[in-house]
Design an enzyme around this catalytic site. Structure first.
Site, PDB file in Angstrom:
ATOM      1  N   ASN A 259       0.859  -1.179   0.000  1.00  7.70           N
ATOM      2  CA  ASN A 259       0.000   0.000   0.000  1.00  7.70           C
ATOM      3  C   ASN A 259       0.899   1.233   0.000  1.00  7.70           C
ATOM      4  O   ASN A 259       1.810   1.342   0.827  1.00  7.70           O
ATOM      5  CB  ASN A 259      -0.902  -0.021   1.240  1.00  7.70           C
ATOM      6  CG  ASN A 259      -1.967   1.039   1.214  1.00  7.70           C
ATOM      7  OD1 ASN A 259      -1.791   2.110   0.652  1.00  7.70           O
ATOM      8  ND2 ASN A 259      -3.083   0.750   1.838  1.00  7.70           N
TER       9      ASN A 259
ATOM     10  N   HIS B 294      -9.729  -4.866  -3.932  1.00  9.15           N
ATOM     11  CA  HIS B 294      -8.427  -5.169  -3.348  1.00  9.15           C
ATOM     12  C   HIS B 294      -8.632  -5.552  -1.887  1.00  9.15           C
ATOM     13  O   HIS B 294      -9.497  -5.018  -1.207  1.00  9.15           O
ATOM     14  CB  HIS B 294      -7.447  -3.996  -3.476  1.00  9.15           C
ATOM     15  CG  HIS B 294      -7.969  -2.700  -2.951  1.00  9.15           C
ATOM     16  ND1 HIS B 294      -8.901  -1.928  -3.646  1.00  9.15           N
ATOM     17  CD2 HIS B 294      -7.713  -2.030  -1.811  1.00  9.15           C
ATOM     18  CE1 HIS B 294      -9.169  -0.840  -2.942  1.00  9.15           C
ATOM     19  NE2 HIS B 294      -8.460  -0.877  -1.821  1.00  9.15           N
TER      20      HIS B 294
ATOM     21  N   HIS C 271      -6.984  -5.937   1.901  1.00 12.88           N
ATOM     22  CA  HIS C 271      -5.924  -5.429   2.769  1.00 12.88           C
ATOM     23  C   HIS C 271      -5.410  -6.549   3.668  1.00 12.88           C
ATOM     24  O   HIS C 271      -6.198  -7.323   4.225  1.00 12.88           O
ATOM     25  CB  HIS C 271      -6.457  -4.306   3.661  1.00 12.88           C
ATOM     26  CG  HIS C 271      -6.884  -3.091   2.906  1.00 12.88           C
ATOM     27  ND1 HIS C 271      -6.097  -1.977   2.788  1.00 12.88           N
ATOM     28  CD2 HIS C 271      -8.032  -2.812   2.221  1.00 12.88           C
ATOM     29  CE1 HIS C 271      -6.730  -1.059   2.070  1.00 12.88           C
ATOM     30  NE2 HIS C 271      -7.909  -1.550   1.712  1.00 12.88           N
TER      31      HIS C 271
END
Length: 187
Positions: free
Chosen positions: A75, A145, A147
Protein backbone atom coordinates in the site's frame (compact mmCIF):
# COMPACT_ATOMS: atom_id res chain seq x y z
CA UNK A 1 22.89 34.65 12.28
CA UNK A 2 22.26 31.16 13.65
CA UNK A 3 21.50 30.78 17.33
CA UNK A 4 23.92 28.69 19.36
CA UNK A 5 22.93 25.03 19.65
CA UNK A 6 21.44 24.19 23.05
CA UNK A 7 18.75 22.09 24.63
CA UNK A 8 16.69 25.19 25.33
CA UNK A 9 14.04 26.12 22.75
CA UNK A 10 15.19 29.04 20.65
CA UNK A 11 12.79 31.89 20.01
CA UNK A 12 11.82 32.41 16.39
CA UNK A 13 10.55 35.55 14.82
CA UNK A 14 7.40 35.12 12.81
CA UNK A 15 3.68 34.67 13.12
CA UNK A 16 1.77 32.40 15.43
CA UNK A 17 1.74 31.75 19.11
CA UNK A 18 4.60 29.73 20.58
CA UNK A 19 3.51 26.44 22.10
CA UNK A 20 5.15 23.37 23.61
CA UNK A 21 4.51 21.11 20.61
CA UNK A 22 7.18 19.58 18.41
CA UNK A 23 6.40 19.17 14.73
CA UNK A 24 6.70 15.99 12.68
CA UNK A 25 6.57 16.99 9.04
CA UNK A 26 5.18 14.41 6.61
CA UNK A 27 5.14 16.16 3.24
CA UNK A 28 4.84 12.83 1.36
CA UNK A 29 1.25 12.58 2.70
CA UNK A 30 0.24 15.64 0.67
CA UNK A 31 -0.10 13.46 -2.44
CA UNK A 32 -2.68 11.34 -0.63
CA UNK A 33 -4.51 14.35 0.76
CA UNK A 34 -4.72 15.92 -2.70
CA UNK A 35 -6.01 12.67 -4.18
CA UNK A 36 -3.06 12.07 -6.49
CA UNK A 37 -3.15 8.66 -8.18
CA UNK A 38 -6.92 8.42 -7.61
CA UNK A 39 -8.94 7.27 -10.62
CA UNK A 40 -10.99 9.89 -12.42
CA UNK A 41 -13.82 7.42 -13.09
CA UNK A 42 -14.85 3.82 -12.58
CA UNK A 43 -13.29 2.23 -15.66
CA UNK A 44 -9.80 0.76 -16.00
CA UNK A 45 -9.00 3.46 -18.56
CA UNK A 46 -9.79 6.18 -15.99
CA UNK A 47 -6.41 6.08 -14.26
CA UNK A 48 -6.92 3.03 -12.04
CA UNK A 49 -3.63 2.51 -10.20
CA UNK A 50 -4.39 -1.20 -9.70
CA UNK A 51 -4.59 -1.61 -13.47
CA UNK A 52 -1.43 0.46 -14.05
CA UNK A 53 0.81 -1.04 -11.34
CA UNK A 54 1.27 -4.47 -13.01
CA UNK A 55 2.71 -2.71 -16.07
CA UNK A 56 5.64 -1.49 -13.94
CA UNK A 57 8.66 -3.41 -12.74
CA UNK A 58 8.22 -5.05 -9.35
CA UNK A 59 10.54 -2.47 -7.76
CA UNK A 60 8.84 0.57 -9.32
CA UNK A 61 5.32 -0.77 -8.68
CA UNK A 62 6.16 -2.00 -5.16
CA UNK A 63 4.93 -5.44 -6.22
CA UNK A 64 5.86 -8.17 -3.76
CA UNK A 65 4.61 -11.16 -5.79
CA UNK A 66 2.75 -11.88 -9.02
CA UNK A 67 0.37 -14.72 -9.70
CA UNK A 68 -1.66 -15.71 -12.73
CA UNK A 69 -4.87 -13.97 -11.56
CA UNK A 70 -3.79 -11.67 -8.70
CA UNK A 71 -0.74 -9.83 -7.39
CA UNK A 72 0.45 -8.56 -4.00
CA UNK A 73 1.57 -4.95 -3.73
CA UNK A 74 2.53 -2.66 -0.87
CA UNK A 75 0.00 0.00 0.00
CA UNK A 76 1.46 3.36 -1.01
CA UNK A 77 -0.25 4.94 2.03
CA UNK A 78 0.09 2.15 4.64
CA UNK A 79 -1.56 1.82 8.02
CA UNK A 80 1.51 -0.09 9.21
CA UNK A 81 4.82 -1.08 7.71
CA UNK A 82 4.24 -4.09 5.46
CA UNK A 83 0.59 -3.23 4.66
CA UNK A 84 -0.16 -5.42 1.62
CA UNK A 85 -2.92 -5.23 -0.94
CA UNK A 86 -3.95 -8.38 -2.80
CA UNK A 87 -5.41 -7.26 -6.14
CA UNK A 88 -6.90 -9.14 -9.07
CA UNK A 89 -5.48 -8.08 -12.41
CA UNK A 90 -9.04 -7.88 -13.74
CA UNK A 91 -10.78 -4.58 -13.04
CA UNK A 92 -13.83 -5.58 -10.97
CA UNK A 93 -15.44 -3.72 -8.06
CA UNK A 94 -16.94 -6.53 -5.99
CA UNK A 95 -15.84 -9.82 -4.48
CA UNK A 96 -18.79 -11.56 -6.10
CA UNK A 97 -17.42 -10.53 -9.52
CA UNK A 98 -14.39 -12.81 -9.14
CA UNK A 99 -14.45 -16.20 -10.81
CA UNK A 100 -13.33 -19.39 -9.08
CA UNK A 101 -9.68 -19.20 -10.18
CA UNK A 102 -9.37 -15.55 -9.07
CA UNK A 103 -11.05 -16.27 -5.73
CA UNK A 104 -8.78 -19.25 -5.04
CA UNK A 105 -5.61 -17.37 -5.92
CA UNK A 106 -6.67 -14.33 -3.89
CA UNK A 107 -7.15 -16.61 -0.86
CA UNK A 108 -3.81 -18.32 -1.48
CA UNK A 109 -2.00 -14.99 -1.85
CA UNK A 110 -3.56 -13.81 1.41
CA UNK A 111 -2.19 -16.89 3.18
CA UNK A 112 1.23 -16.44 1.60
CA UNK A 113 1.21 -12.75 2.54
CA UNK A 114 0.54 -13.66 6.17
CA UNK A 115 3.41 -16.15 6.08
CA UNK A 116 5.82 -13.64 4.50
CA UNK A 117 4.89 -10.89 6.96
CA UNK A 118 5.32 -13.21 9.95
CA UNK A 119 8.73 -14.30 8.68
CA UNK A 120 9.92 -10.81 7.70
CA UNK A 121 8.59 -8.80 10.61
CA UNK A 122 7.43 -11.10 13.38
CA UNK A 123 3.89 -9.71 13.19
CA UNK A 124 1.77 -10.78 16.17
CA UNK A 125 -1.57 -10.49 14.37
CA UNK A 126 -3.30 -9.10 11.31
CA UNK A 127 -6.27 -7.15 10.08
CA UNK A 128 -7.45 -8.76 6.83
CA UNK A 129 -10.38 -7.51 4.84
CA UNK A 130 -12.02 -5.60 2.02
CA UNK A 131 -13.87 -2.32 1.91
CA UNK A 132 -16.52 -2.87 -0.76
CA UNK A 133 -17.97 0.42 -1.99
CA UNK A 134 -17.24 4.03 -1.14
CA UNK A 135 -19.68 4.00 1.81
CA UNK A 136 -17.70 1.08 3.29
CA UNK A 137 -14.49 3.09 3.16
CA UNK A 138 -12.98 1.94 -0.14
CA UNK A 139 -10.57 4.62 -1.36
CA UNK A 140 -10.59 3.03 -4.83
CA UNK A 141 -13.97 1.31 -4.98
CA UNK A 142 -13.89 0.47 -8.69
CA UNK A 143 -11.08 -2.11 -8.37
CA UNK A 144 -11.39 -4.78 -5.69
CA UNK A 145 -8.43 -5.17 -3.35
CA UNK A 146 -7.94 -6.97 -0.05
CA UNK A 147 -5.92 -5.43 2.77
CA UNK A 148 -3.45 -7.46 4.83
CA UNK A 149 -2.25 -5.24 7.68
CA UNK A 150 0.35 -6.61 10.11
CA UNK A 151 -0.07 -5.75 13.79
CA UNK A 152 2.20 -5.97 16.82
CA UNK A 153 1.45 -5.85 20.52
CA UNK A 154 1.67 -2.24 21.61
CA UNK A 155 1.68 -0.87 18.05
CA UNK A 156 -1.17 1.49 18.77
CA UNK A 157 -0.01 4.85 20.06
CA UNK A 158 -0.97 8.48 20.07
CA UNK A 159 0.48 9.40 16.68
CA UNK A 160 -2.41 8.20 14.46
CA UNK A 161 -5.07 9.10 17.01
CA UNK A 162 -3.95 12.56 18.08
CA UNK A 163 -1.40 13.53 15.45
CA UNK A 164 -3.15 11.93 12.46
CA UNK A 165 0.33 10.74 11.47
CA UNK A 166 1.69 7.25 10.94
CA UNK A 167 5.30 6.54 11.79
CA UNK A 168 6.86 3.93 9.50
CA UNK A 169 10.30 2.57 10.36
CA UNK A 170 11.32 1.49 6.85
CA UNK A 171 11.19 2.83 3.31
CA UNK A 172 8.61 1.15 1.07
CA UNK A 173 11.24 -0.09 -1.41
CA UNK A 174 13.16 -1.77 1.43
CA UNK A 175 9.97 -3.34 2.79
CA UNK A 176 9.06 -4.62 -0.69
CA UNK A 177 12.47 -6.24 -1.12
CA UNK A 178 12.31 -7.88 2.32
CA UNK A 179 8.79 -9.26 1.79
CA UNK A 180 9.55 -10.48 -1.73
CA UNK A 181 12.50 -12.41 -0.29
CA UNK A 182 10.24 -14.00 2.33
CA UNK A 183 7.36 -14.79 -0.05
CA UNK A 184 6.64 -18.55 0.00
CA UNK A 185 6.99 -20.48 -3.23
CA UNK A 186 3.90 -21.85 -4.97
CA UNK A 187 2.35 -24.63 -2.95
Amino acid sequence: MLAAMSDEPQPQDGTGVPDAFERLWTPHRMAYIKGENKPTGSGPEDGCPFCDIPKLSDEDGLIVARGRWVYAVLNLYPYNSGHLLICPYRHVPDYTDLDGDETAELAGFTQRGLTALRKASGAHGFNVGMNLGVVAGAGIAAHLHQHVVPRWGGDTNFMPVVGRTRVLPQLLRDTRSLLAGCWPADA
